[in-house]
Design an enzyme around this catalytic site. Structure first.
Site, short mmCIF file in Angstrom:
data_model
loop_
_atom_site.label_atom_id
_atom_site.label_comp_id
_atom_site.label_asym_id
_atom_site.label_seq_id
_atom_site.Cartn_x
_atom_site.Cartn_y
_atom_site.Cartn_z
N GLN A 129 0.73 -1.04 -0.13
CA GLN A 129 -0.04 0.04 0.17
C GLN A 129 0.86 1.09 0.01
OE1 GLN A 129 -0.31 2.26 3.01
NE2 GLN A 129 -1.38 3.66 1.71
N SER A 131 0.99 5.51 0.13
CA SER A 131 0.50 6.82 0.26
C SER A 131 1.46 7.73 -0.45
CB SER A 131 0.37 7.39 1.71
OG SER A 131 -0.71 6.48 2.40
N ARG A 166 -10.29 12.11 13.35
CA ARG A 166 -10.59 10.93 14.44
C ARG A 166 -10.36 11.62 15.78
NH1 ARG A 166 -6.36 7.62 10.36
NH2 ARG A 166 -7.51 8.04 8.58
N HIS A 243 -11.99 3.80 3.36
CA HIS A 243 -10.99 3.80 4.49
C HIS A 243 -11.66 3.31 5.92
CE1 HIS A 243 -6.79 5.74 4.39
NE2 HIS A 243 -6.87 5.58 5.62
N ARG A 246 -12.73 5.83 8.53
CA ARG A 246 -11.80 6.85 8.97
C ARG A 246 -11.61 8.07 8.31
NH1 ARG A 246 -8.68 3.95 12.73
NH2 ARG A 246 -6.65 5.02 12.30
N GLY A 276 -16.40 -3.38 6.49
CA GLY A 276 -17.58 -3.69 7.00
C GLY A 276 -17.95 -5.28 7.10
#
Length: 355
Positions: A129, A131, A166, A243, A246, A276
Protein backbone atom coordinates in the site's frame (compact mmCIF):
# COMPACT_ATOMS: atom_id res chain seq x y z
CA UNK A 1 -17.94 -12.20 28.72
CA UNK A 2 -16.65 -13.84 25.53
CA UNK A 3 -14.21 -16.62 26.41
CA UNK A 4 -13.68 -18.20 23.00
CA UNK A 5 -13.88 -16.73 19.50
CA UNK A 6 -16.47 -18.45 17.33
CA UNK A 7 -16.59 -15.65 14.74
CA UNK A 8 -14.47 -12.60 13.94
CA UNK A 9 -16.69 -10.24 15.95
CA UNK A 10 -15.76 -12.21 19.07
CA UNK A 11 -12.13 -11.28 18.44
CA UNK A 12 -13.12 -7.62 18.63
CA UNK A 13 -14.63 -8.09 22.09
CA UNK A 14 -11.64 -10.10 23.30
CA UNK A 15 -9.22 -7.50 21.91
CA UNK A 16 -11.12 -4.73 23.70
CA UNK A 17 -10.44 -6.49 27.00
CA UNK A 18 -6.78 -6.97 26.19
CA UNK A 19 -5.54 -3.84 24.42
CA UNK A 20 -4.85 -0.44 26.00
CA UNK A 21 -7.76 1.87 25.31
CA UNK A 22 -5.63 4.19 23.18
CA UNK A 23 -4.66 1.32 20.87
CA UNK A 24 -8.11 -0.28 20.75
CA UNK A 25 -9.76 3.03 19.88
CA UNK A 26 -7.14 3.75 17.20
CA UNK A 27 -8.00 0.45 15.52
CA UNK A 28 -11.73 0.32 16.14
CA UNK A 29 -13.01 3.85 15.73
CA UNK A 30 -13.27 6.21 12.78
CA UNK A 31 -14.04 9.80 11.89
CA UNK A 32 -16.24 12.15 13.88
CA UNK A 33 -19.58 10.50 14.84
CA UNK A 34 -18.68 7.00 13.55
CA UNK A 35 -21.71 6.93 11.26
CA UNK A 36 -19.83 5.51 8.29
CA UNK A 37 -18.07 2.97 10.53
CA UNK A 38 -21.47 1.67 11.64
CA UNK A 39 -23.09 1.90 8.21
CA UNK A 40 -20.31 -0.14 6.58
CA UNK A 41 -21.42 -3.11 8.67
CA UNK A 42 -25.15 -2.45 8.93
CA UNK A 43 -25.65 -2.04 5.17
CA UNK A 44 -24.84 -5.73 4.70
CA UNK A 45 -27.76 -6.68 6.95
CA UNK A 46 -30.19 -5.02 4.54
CA UNK A 47 -29.17 -7.35 1.72
CA UNK A 48 -31.06 -10.64 1.73
CA UNK A 49 -30.41 -13.96 0.02
CA UNK A 50 -32.39 -15.60 -2.75
CA UNK A 51 -31.13 -19.17 -2.27
CA UNK A 52 -31.56 -21.85 -4.91
CA UNK A 53 -32.16 -25.48 -3.94
CA UNK A 54 -31.64 -29.02 -5.24
CA UNK A 55 -28.22 -28.21 -6.68
CA UNK A 56 -25.22 -30.50 -6.16
CA UNK A 57 -23.07 -28.73 -3.56
CA UNK A 58 -21.15 -31.76 -2.35
CA UNK A 59 -17.94 -29.99 -3.36
CA UNK A 60 -17.45 -26.24 -2.95
CA UNK A 61 -14.68 -24.50 -4.91
CA UNK A 62 -13.49 -21.13 -3.60
CA UNK A 63 -10.13 -20.64 -5.27
CA UNK A 64 -9.65 -17.67 -7.62
CA UNK A 65 -6.91 -15.47 -9.02
CA UNK A 66 -6.10 -11.80 -8.53
CA UNK A 67 -3.91 -10.07 -11.11
CA UNK A 68 -2.83 -13.52 -12.21
CA UNK A 69 -1.93 -14.80 -8.72
CA UNK A 70 -3.83 -17.82 -7.45
CA UNK A 71 -5.40 -17.63 -4.00
CA UNK A 72 -7.42 -20.14 -2.02
CA UNK A 73 -10.40 -17.86 -1.42
CA UNK A 74 -11.68 -14.42 -2.47
CA UNK A 75 -10.73 -13.00 0.95
CA UNK A 76 -7.49 -11.01 1.33
CA UNK A 77 -5.79 -8.91 4.00
CA UNK A 78 -6.25 -5.15 3.66
CA UNK A 79 -3.52 -2.65 4.52
CA UNK A 80 -3.78 -1.49 8.13
CA UNK A 81 -1.19 0.44 10.10
CA UNK A 82 0.99 -0.50 13.03
CA UNK A 83 0.26 -4.16 13.73
CA UNK A 84 2.95 -4.20 16.39
CA UNK A 85 0.65 -2.23 18.69
CA UNK A 86 -1.56 -5.35 18.68
CA UNK A 87 1.15 -7.99 19.03
CA UNK A 88 4.98 -7.99 19.26
CA UNK A 89 5.31 -9.88 15.97
CA UNK A 90 2.99 -7.42 14.24
CA UNK A 91 2.90 -7.63 10.46
CA UNK A 92 5.30 -10.58 10.52
CA UNK A 93 2.57 -12.69 12.12
CA UNK A 94 -0.15 -11.33 9.84
CA UNK A 95 1.92 -12.02 6.71
CA UNK A 96 2.68 -15.59 7.78
CA UNK A 97 -0.97 -16.22 8.62
CA UNK A 98 -2.16 -14.92 5.25
CA UNK A 99 0.39 -17.08 3.43
CA UNK A 100 -0.56 -20.15 5.47
CA UNK A 101 -4.17 -19.96 4.29
CA UNK A 102 -3.15 -19.20 0.73
CA UNK A 103 -4.20 -15.59 0.36
CA UNK A 104 -2.74 -12.13 -0.27
CA UNK A 105 -1.39 -9.81 2.41
CA UNK A 106 -1.29 -6.07 1.69
CA UNK A 107 1.40 -4.30 3.69
CA UNK A 108 0.66 -0.76 4.85
CA UNK A 109 3.25 1.96 4.24
CA UNK A 110 2.80 2.62 7.96
CA UNK A 111 3.97 -0.84 8.91
CA UNK A 112 5.84 -1.46 12.14
CA UNK A 113 8.15 -3.86 10.27
CA UNK A 114 9.98 -2.95 7.09
CA UNK A 115 9.09 -3.87 3.52
CA UNK A 116 12.15 -6.09 3.31
CA UNK A 117 11.73 -7.86 6.65
CA UNK A 118 8.10 -8.73 5.92
CA UNK A 119 8.86 -10.29 2.57
CA UNK A 120 11.76 -12.28 4.03
CA UNK A 121 9.47 -13.90 6.60
CA UNK A 122 8.51 -16.67 4.18
CA UNK A 123 6.62 -17.42 0.97
CA UNK A 124 3.41 -15.67 0.04
CA UNK A 125 1.92 -13.20 -2.42
CA UNK A 126 2.06 -9.65 -1.05
CA UNK A 127 0.91 -6.24 -2.24
CA UNK A 128 2.25 -2.91 -0.97
CA UNK A 129 0.00 0.00 0.00
CA UNK A 130 1.32 3.40 -1.02
CA UNK A 131 0.54 6.87 0.24
CA UNK A 132 2.05 9.65 -1.86
CA UNK A 133 4.12 12.27 -0.04
CA UNK A 134 5.31 15.68 -1.18
CA UNK A 135 8.85 14.32 -1.22
CA UNK A 136 8.57 12.39 -4.48
CA UNK A 137 12.11 11.05 -4.12
CA UNK A 138 10.95 9.31 -0.95
CA UNK A 139 7.95 7.87 -2.81
CA UNK A 140 10.19 6.60 -5.58
CA UNK A 141 12.56 5.00 -3.08
CA UNK A 142 9.74 3.22 -1.26
CA UNK A 143 8.26 1.86 -4.52
CA UNK A 144 11.71 0.70 -5.61
CA UNK A 145 12.18 -1.13 -2.32
CA UNK A 146 8.81 -2.86 -2.70
CA UNK A 147 9.64 -3.95 -6.24
CA UNK A 148 13.08 -5.23 -5.25
CA UNK A 149 11.63 -7.12 -2.27
CA UNK A 150 9.16 -8.98 -4.50
CA UNK A 151 5.80 -7.30 -3.87
CA UNK A 152 3.40 -7.96 -6.74
CA UNK A 153 1.25 -4.80 -6.88
CA UNK A 154 0.93 -1.27 -5.56
CA UNK A 155 -2.29 -0.45 -3.71
CA UNK A 156 -2.56 3.32 -4.01
CA UNK A 157 -4.64 5.05 -1.34
CA UNK A 158 -6.57 7.82 -3.12
CA UNK A 159 -9.06 8.96 -0.45
CA UNK A 160 -6.71 10.55 2.08
CA UNK A 161 -5.34 13.88 0.83
CA UNK A 162 -6.08 15.06 4.38
CA UNK A 163 -6.53 12.87 7.43
CA UNK A 164 -10.08 12.55 8.70
CA UNK A 165 -11.08 13.93 12.10
CA UNK A 166 -10.51 10.99 14.42
CA UNK A 167 -11.66 12.50 17.68
CA UNK A 168 -10.97 9.43 19.81
CA UNK A 169 -7.26 9.76 19.00
CA UNK A 170 -7.35 13.39 20.12
CA UNK A 171 -9.13 12.51 23.38
CA UNK A 172 -6.72 9.65 24.05
CA UNK A 173 -3.71 11.82 23.13
CA UNK A 174 -2.62 9.07 20.77
CA UNK A 175 1.12 8.55 20.46
CA UNK A 176 3.16 5.62 19.22
CA UNK A 177 4.16 3.24 22.03
CA UNK A 178 7.92 3.30 22.74
CA UNK A 179 8.51 -0.06 21.04
CA UNK A 180 6.71 0.87 17.79
CA UNK A 181 8.14 2.88 14.91
CA UNK A 182 7.25 3.39 11.26
CA UNK A 183 9.96 1.07 10.00
CA UNK A 184 9.61 2.04 6.34
CA UNK A 185 10.41 5.63 7.25
CA UNK A 186 12.83 5.14 10.11
CA UNK A 187 14.98 8.22 10.43
CA UNK A 188 12.72 10.33 8.19
CA UNK A 189 11.48 13.64 9.63
CA UNK A 190 7.76 13.63 8.86
CA UNK A 191 7.64 17.32 9.59
CA UNK A 192 9.74 17.84 6.49
CA UNK A 193 7.81 15.59 4.14
CA UNK A 194 4.38 16.87 5.26
CA UNK A 195 3.03 13.34 5.44
CA UNK A 196 0.55 12.93 2.56
CA UNK A 197 0.48 15.27 -0.41
CA UNK A 198 -2.88 17.10 -0.63
CA UNK A 199 -2.12 18.16 -4.20
CA UNK A 200 -2.13 14.56 -5.48
CA UNK A 201 -4.27 14.38 -8.62
CA UNK A 202 -5.00 12.18 -11.62
CA UNK A 203 -1.97 13.48 -13.51
CA UNK A 204 0.23 11.98 -10.79
CA UNK A 205 -1.05 8.50 -11.64
CA UNK A 206 0.75 8.80 -14.97
CA UNK A 207 3.91 9.77 -13.11
CA UNK A 208 3.63 6.73 -10.86
CA UNK A 209 3.37 4.52 -13.92
CA UNK A 210 6.68 5.89 -15.19
CA UNK A 211 8.52 4.84 -12.02
CA UNK A 212 7.09 1.35 -11.53
CA UNK A 213 6.21 -1.63 -13.66
CA UNK A 214 3.94 -3.01 -10.94
CA UNK A 215 0.17 -2.94 -11.50
CA UNK A 216 -1.58 -0.19 -9.54
CA UNK A 217 -4.84 -0.84 -7.68
CA UNK A 218 -6.67 2.34 -6.69
CA UNK A 219 -8.13 2.07 -3.19
CA UNK A 220 -10.77 4.54 -2.07
CA UNK A 221 -13.09 4.92 -5.08
CA UNK A 222 -16.86 5.12 -4.45
CA UNK A 223 -18.40 6.57 -7.63
CA UNK A 224 -18.89 5.76 -11.30
CA UNK A 225 -17.27 9.06 -12.26
CA UNK A 226 -14.00 8.24 -10.51
CA UNK A 227 -14.15 4.66 -11.77
CA UNK A 228 -14.20 5.90 -15.35
CA UNK A 229 -11.24 8.24 -14.79
CA UNK A 230 -9.30 5.57 -12.89
CA UNK A 231 -9.62 3.14 -15.79
CA UNK A 232 -8.69 5.84 -18.30
CA UNK A 233 -5.65 6.60 -16.12
CA UNK A 234 -4.44 3.01 -16.30
CA UNK A 235 -5.61 1.48 -13.03
CA UNK A 236 -5.14 -2.28 -12.98
CA UNK A 237 -8.02 -2.62 -10.52
CA UNK A 238 -10.26 -0.74 -8.12
CA UNK A 239 -10.88 -1.25 -4.43
CA UNK A 240 -14.22 0.22 -3.38
CA UNK A 241 -13.34 1.65 0.02
CA UNK A 242 -14.15 4.52 2.37
CA UNK A 243 -11.05 3.91 4.51
CA UNK A 244 -13.07 1.94 7.04
CA UNK A 245 -15.00 5.07 7.96
CA UNK A 246 -11.81 6.77 9.13
CA UNK A 247 -11.86 9.62 6.60
CA UNK A 248 -15.15 11.30 5.62
CA UNK A 249 -17.96 10.58 8.06
CA UNK A 250 -21.36 10.19 6.38
CA UNK A 251 -19.74 8.68 3.30
CA UNK A 252 -21.92 5.78 2.12
CA UNK A 253 -21.23 2.18 3.03
CA UNK A 254 -18.92 0.57 0.51
CA UNK A 255 -21.35 -2.27 -0.25
CA UNK A 256 -23.90 0.41 -1.21
CA UNK A 257 -21.48 1.80 -3.81
CA UNK A 258 -20.29 -1.49 -5.25
CA UNK A 259 -22.83 -1.96 -8.05
CA UNK A 260 -22.32 1.59 -9.30
CA UNK A 261 -18.58 1.02 -9.60
CA UNK A 262 -18.94 -2.46 -11.11
CA UNK A 263 -21.45 -1.13 -13.61
CA UNK A 264 -19.07 1.56 -14.80
CA UNK A 265 -16.06 -0.77 -14.85
CA UNK A 266 -17.92 -3.09 -17.27
CA UNK A 267 -15.39 -5.86 -16.67
CA UNK A 268 -12.47 -3.80 -17.96
CA UNK A 269 -10.66 -4.07 -14.61
CA UNK A 270 -11.35 -6.18 -11.51
CA UNK A 271 -13.29 -4.52 -8.71
CA UNK A 272 -12.73 -5.41 -5.06
CA UNK A 273 -14.34 -4.21 -1.83
CA UNK A 274 -13.33 -3.50 1.74
CA UNK A 275 -15.24 -2.14 4.72
CA UNK A 276 -17.62 -3.75 7.19
CA UNK A 277 -17.10 -7.39 6.23
CA UNK A 278 -17.55 -9.48 9.35
CA UNK A 279 -19.12 -12.70 8.06
CA UNK A 280 -18.71 -15.09 5.18
CA UNK A 281 -22.25 -14.14 4.21
CA UNK A 282 -20.98 -10.56 3.73
CA UNK A 283 -18.32 -11.89 1.37
CA UNK A 284 -20.99 -13.77 -0.61
CA UNK A 285 -23.10 -10.60 -0.89
CA UNK A 286 -20.12 -8.61 -2.19
CA UNK A 287 -19.37 -11.28 -4.78
CA UNK A 288 -23.03 -11.40 -5.85
CA UNK A 289 -22.97 -7.63 -6.41
CA UNK A 290 -19.94 -7.89 -8.65
CA UNK A 291 -16.77 -7.83 -6.55
CA UNK A 292 -14.01 -10.22 -7.57
CA UNK A 293 -12.88 -10.42 -3.96
CA UNK A 294 -12.76 -8.59 -0.63
CA UNK A 295 -10.12 -7.20 1.70
CA UNK A 296 -10.36 -7.55 5.50
CA UNK A 297 -8.88 -4.96 7.85
CA UNK A 298 -9.98 -4.64 11.48
CA UNK A 299 -10.77 -8.35 12.06
CA UNK A 300 -7.12 -9.13 11.30
CA UNK A 301 -5.91 -6.60 13.88
CA UNK A 302 -8.24 -7.84 16.60
CA UNK A 303 -7.44 -11.51 15.98
CA UNK A 304 -3.74 -10.62 16.01
CA UNK A 305 -4.15 -8.88 19.37
CA UNK A 306 -5.87 -11.91 20.89
CA UNK A 307 -3.79 -14.77 19.57
CA UNK A 308 -1.04 -13.57 17.25
CA UNK A 309 -0.41 -15.46 14.04
CA UNK A 310 -2.75 -18.28 15.05
CA UNK A 311 -5.54 -15.76 15.67
CA UNK A 312 -5.20 -14.19 12.24
CA UNK A 313 -5.09 -17.59 10.60
CA UNK A 314 -8.20 -18.67 12.50
CA UNK A 315 -10.08 -15.45 11.67
CA UNK A 316 -9.39 -15.86 7.96
CA UNK A 317 -10.37 -19.53 8.15
CA UNK A 318 -13.61 -18.61 9.95
CA UNK A 319 -14.60 -16.29 7.11
CA UNK A 320 -13.68 -18.92 4.54
CA UNK A 321 -15.73 -21.57 6.36
CA UNK A 322 -18.71 -19.22 6.63
CA UNK A 323 -18.47 -18.39 2.92
CA UNK A 324 -18.42 -22.10 2.13
CA UNK A 325 -21.66 -22.64 4.07
CA UNK A 326 -23.30 -19.59 2.47
CA UNK A 327 -22.39 -20.89 -0.98
CA UNK A 328 -23.70 -24.36 -0.26
CA UNK A 329 -26.98 -23.13 1.19
CA UNK A 330 -27.45 -20.72 -1.72
CA UNK A 331 -26.89 -23.44 -4.30
CA UNK A 332 -23.46 -22.29 -5.54
CA UNK A 333 -20.72 -24.89 -5.89
CA UNK A 334 -18.17 -22.42 -7.25
CA UNK A 335 -17.53 -18.68 -7.21
CA UNK A 336 -18.59 -18.29 -10.83
CA UNK A 337 -22.03 -19.61 -9.93
CA UNK A 338 -22.65 -16.70 -7.50
CA UNK A 339 -24.84 -14.23 -9.40
CA UNK A 340 -26.79 -11.03 -8.87
CA UNK A 341 -29.89 -13.18 -8.75
CA UNK A 342 -28.75 -14.73 -5.47
CA UNK A 343 -29.35 -11.53 -3.47
CA UNK A 344 -31.95 -8.83 -3.14
CA UNK A 345 -31.24 -5.27 -2.00
CA UNK A 346 -33.41 -2.52 -0.57
CA UNK A 347 -33.54 -0.96 -4.02
CA UNK A 348 -34.79 -4.20 -5.53
CA UNK A 349 -37.55 -4.44 -2.95
CA UNK A 350 -38.60 -0.82 -3.44
CA UNK A 351 -38.78 -1.27 -7.22
CA UNK A 352 -40.88 -4.41 -6.85
CA UNK A 353 -43.28 -2.65 -4.50
CA UNK A 354 -43.85 0.06 -7.11
CA UNK A 355 -44.86 -2.41 -9.84
Amino acid sequence: MVLIATNVCDYKELAKQKLPRMVYDYYALGAEDQRTVRENKEAFSRIQFRPRVLIDVSHIYMSTSVLGYSISMPIMVAPTALHKMAHPEGELASARAAASVGTIMTLSSWSSYSIEVINSTGPGTRFFQLSVYKDRNLVQQVIGRAEKAGYKAIVLTVDAPWLGRREADVKNRFTLPPNVVLKNFEGVDFGNIDKVDPSLSWKDIKWLQTITSLPILMKGILTAEDTRIAIESGAAGIIVSNHGGRQLDHAPATISCLEEVVGEAKGRVPVFLDGGIRRGTDVFKALALGALGVFIGRPVLFALAVDGEAGVRKALQMLKDELEVAMALSGCASLKEITRGHVTTEGDRIRRSML
